[in-house]
Design a protein around this motif. Sequence first.
Motif, short mmCIF file in Angstrom:
data_model
loop_
_atom_site.label_atom_id
_atom_site.label_comp_id
_atom_site.label_asym_id
_atom_site.label_seq_id
_atom_site.Cartn_x
_atom_site.Cartn_y
_atom_site.Cartn_z
N VAL A 85 0.84 -1.21 0.00
CA VAL A 85 0.00 0.00 0.00
C VAL A 85 0.87 1.26 0.00
CG1 VAL A 85 -1.61 1.36 1.41
CG2 VAL A 85 -2.02 -1.07 1.05
N SER A 86 0.57 2.16 -0.93
CA SER A 86 1.25 3.46 -0.99
C SER A 86 0.20 4.55 -1.04
CB SER A 86 2.13 3.56 -2.24
OG SER A 86 3.15 2.57 -2.20
N LEU A 87 0.46 5.65 -0.35
CA LEU A 87 -0.53 6.74 -0.31
C LEU A 87 0.17 8.03 0.12
CD1 LEU A 87 -3.58 7.72 -0.16
CD2 LEU A 87 -3.56 6.96 2.20
N GLU A 88 -0.19 9.12 -0.53
CA GLU A 88 0.31 10.43 -0.09
C GLU A 88 -0.87 11.28 0.34
OE1 GLU A 88 3.12 12.75 -2.27
OE2 GLU A 88 4.63 11.48 -1.31
N ILE A 89 -0.76 11.86 1.53
CA ILE A 89 -1.84 12.70 2.02
C ILE A 89 -1.38 14.15 2.03
CG2 ILE A 89 -3.18 13.24 4.10
CD1 ILE A 89 -3.68 10.36 4.37
N GLN A 90 -2.05 14.97 1.23
CA GLN A 90 -1.71 16.39 1.14
C GLN A 90 -2.62 17.18 2.06
OE1 GLN A 90 0.90 17.43 -0.46
NE2 GLN A 90 1.36 15.70 -1.79
N CYS A 95 -15.69 12.69 1.54
CA CYS A 95 -14.27 12.64 1.13
C CYS A 95 -14.01 13.27 -0.23
CB CYS A 95 -13.78 11.19 1.10
SG CYS A 95 -13.85 10.41 2.72
N SER A 96 -12.81 13.84 -0.36
CA SER A 96 -12.39 14.35 -1.67
C SER A 96 -11.56 13.30 -2.40
CB SER A 96 -11.55 15.62 -1.47
OG SER A 96 -10.47 15.37 -0.58
N HIS A 97 -10.86 12.46 -1.63
CA HIS A 97 -10.00 11.42 -2.21
C HIS A 97 -10.33 10.07 -1.58
CE1 HIS A 97 -7.87 15.13 -2.97
NE2 HIS A 97 -7.07 14.52 -3.82
N VAL A 98 -10.10 9.00 -2.35
CA VAL A 98 -10.41 7.68 -1.80
C VAL A 98 -9.35 6.66 -2.23
CG1 VAL A 98 -11.94 7.09 -3.75
CG2 VAL A 98 -12.20 5.87 -1.58
N LEU A 99 -9.05 5.79 -1.27
CA LEU A 99 -8.18 4.65 -1.52
C LEU A 99 -9.05 3.43 -1.26
CD1 LEU A 99 -5.03 3.72 -1.68
CD2 LEU A 99 -5.26 3.43 0.76
N VAL A 100 -9.27 2.61 -2.30
CA VAL A 100 -10.12 1.43 -2.12
C VAL A 100 -9.23 0.21 -1.90
CG1 VAL A 100 -11.91 -0.04 -3.15
CG2 VAL A 100 -11.90 2.40 -3.64
N LEU A 101 -9.45 -0.47 -0.78
CA LEU A 101 -8.66 -1.66 -0.44
C LEU A 101 -9.52 -2.91 -0.46
CD1 LEU A 101 -6.52 -0.71 2.71
CD2 LEU A 101 -5.75 -0.84 0.35
N ARG A 102 -8.92 -4.00 -0.91
CA ARG A 102 -9.56 -5.31 -0.78
C ARG A 102 -8.47 -6.33 -0.54
NH1 ARG A 102 -11.18 -9.17 -4.82
NH2 ARG A 102 -12.77 -10.57 -4.00
N PHE A 103 -8.64 -7.14 0.51
CA PHE A 103 -7.62 -8.11 0.92
C PHE A 103 -6.24 -7.45 1.02
CE2 PHE A 103 -10.50 -11.16 -1.54
CZ PHE A 103 -11.26 -11.44 -0.42
N GLY A 104 -6.22 -6.22 1.54
CA GLY A 104 -4.95 -5.53 1.77
C GLY A 104 -4.33 -4.88 0.54
N LYS A 105 -4.95 -5.06 -0.64
CA LYS A 105 -4.39 -4.50 -1.87
C LYS A 105 -5.17 -3.29 -2.34
CE LYS A 105 -2.09 -7.59 -4.82
NZ LYS A 105 -1.90 -8.87 -5.47
N ILE A 106 -4.48 -2.35 -3.01
CA ILE A 106 -5.15 -1.17 -3.55
C ILE A 106 -5.86 -1.51 -4.85
CG2 ILE A 106 -4.76 1.10 -4.59
CD1 ILE A 106 -2.47 1.54 -2.73
N LEU A 107 -7.15 -1.17 -4.92
CA LEU A 107 -7.89 -1.34 -6.17
C LEU A 107 -8.04 0.00 -6.89
CD1 LEU A 107 -10.85 -3.67 -5.15
CD2 LEU A 107 -8.62 -4.31 -6.01
N ASN A 119 -7.17 18.10 2.51
CA ASN A 119 -8.13 17.21 1.85
C ASN A 119 -8.74 16.24 2.85
OD1 ASN A 119 -7.80 18.07 -0.94
ND2 ASN A 119 -5.74 17.24 -0.80
N VAL A 120 -9.82 15.59 2.41
CA VAL A 120 -10.44 14.55 3.24
C VAL A 120 -10.26 13.23 2.51
CG1 VAL A 120 -12.55 13.75 4.37
CG2 VAL A 120 -12.15 16.21 4.09
N TYR A 121 -9.47 12.35 3.10
CA TYR A 121 -9.16 11.07 2.47
C TYR A 121 -9.98 9.96 3.10
CZ TYR A 121 -5.07 13.31 0.40
OH TYR A 121 -4.26 14.13 -0.32
N GLY A 122 -10.49 9.09 2.26
CA GLY A 122 -11.20 7.92 2.77
C GLY A 122 -10.43 6.67 2.40
N ILE A 123 -10.27 5.77 3.37
CA ILE A 123 -9.77 4.42 3.04
C ILE A 123 -11.01 3.55 3.09
CG2 ILE A 123 -8.25 2.52 3.63
CD1 ILE A 123 -6.37 4.37 4.95
N LEU A 124 -11.39 3.04 1.93
CA LEU A 124 -12.67 2.35 1.79
C LEU A 124 -12.44 0.88 1.50
CD1 LEU A 124 -15.79 2.55 1.31
CD2 LEU A 124 -15.27 3.11 -1.04
N GLY A 125 -13.18 0.05 2.19
CA GLY A 125 -13.06 -1.37 1.90
C GLY A 125 -13.92 -2.16 2.85
N PRO A 126 -14.27 -3.39 2.44
CA PRO A 126 -15.07 -4.23 3.34
C PRO A 126 -14.28 -4.55 4.60
CG PRO A 126 -14.33 -5.47 1.40
CD PRO A 126 -13.93 -4.05 1.18
#
Length: 299
Positions: free
Chosen positions: A24-29, A197-209, A32-39
């Motif tokens: 997982v890689s992510l930059e937070i500026q 959120c303005s930005h989203v990181l979608v995760l599934r089984f630990g991986k970025i989608l 902004n409002v970041y969401g990490i989304l996933g089941p």
Amino acid sequence: METPILSIKNLHKRYGKVHAVNDVSLEIQKGNVYGILGPNGSGKSTTLGIVLNVVNKTSGEYSWFGGTQETHEALKKVGAIIERPNFYPYMTAKENLELVCKIKGINYSKIEEKLEIVGLTDRKNSKFKTYSLGMKQRLAIASALLNDPEILILDEPTNGLDPQGIIQIRDIIRLIASQGTTILLASHLLDEVEKVCSHVLVLRFGKILYNGKVDEMTTKGGYFELQSNSNDRLIDLIKNNFSVEKISENDGKVIVHFNQEVEASNLNKFLIQQNIYLSHLVKRKSSLEEQFLELTNNN
């Protein structure tokens, strides 16, 4: 380019055979409002735990504020709620916050201001045990804001709340963001991410989608609904003249997902030239929900 508040690079976390966080890689500026989304079980909480120094990473790296400070120093500028709020039940809201100020060396003058933000001013002298779940969560947010953090981290902030409580928390998140605080929240609720959120990181089984802006995720998924005097010929014409991601027929209507942006007027004009007359033409924007289901089902 401004220094990111938080930078995560190729983060991995394994628990035995389980790869809970997988590259997982992510930059937070700032701002902004970041969401990490996933089941549930997708690695959201583990990722937050690693950057907050409560979970050890297996490999990869992360740095706060450009890596200029040690993590424990940097975390003084971070507000976080990753557990159920824990306050003393027989103390009032105000007394609980005074205790937090005392422990963290914060001036008491901040208390009124933060209670105001979360809408608890009129209940500041009520004992914590008399609070509803939503009020407890709002008090936890007030507590996390006492040190005027540059970033607020929330793990499933509306979990277990009734609809009224959910709306209140979301309004508070928007208010805090509008005042310039950066926010990172983990959620399994699409609706939540779409609304705040303005930005989203979608995760599934630990991986970025998916990793990007919320509105870009929704615009990529537009599609057309078409109906004509000859659907078979319509399908052939579209397949042979356009770059199509997928095309299907449903209930007498042809559903077309194009690979590139197509204007409804141009499409209609082209079909008329081919003697195809549309009785139905609708361009729909794919909701984040449809996109999310597609992402999580196809991978």
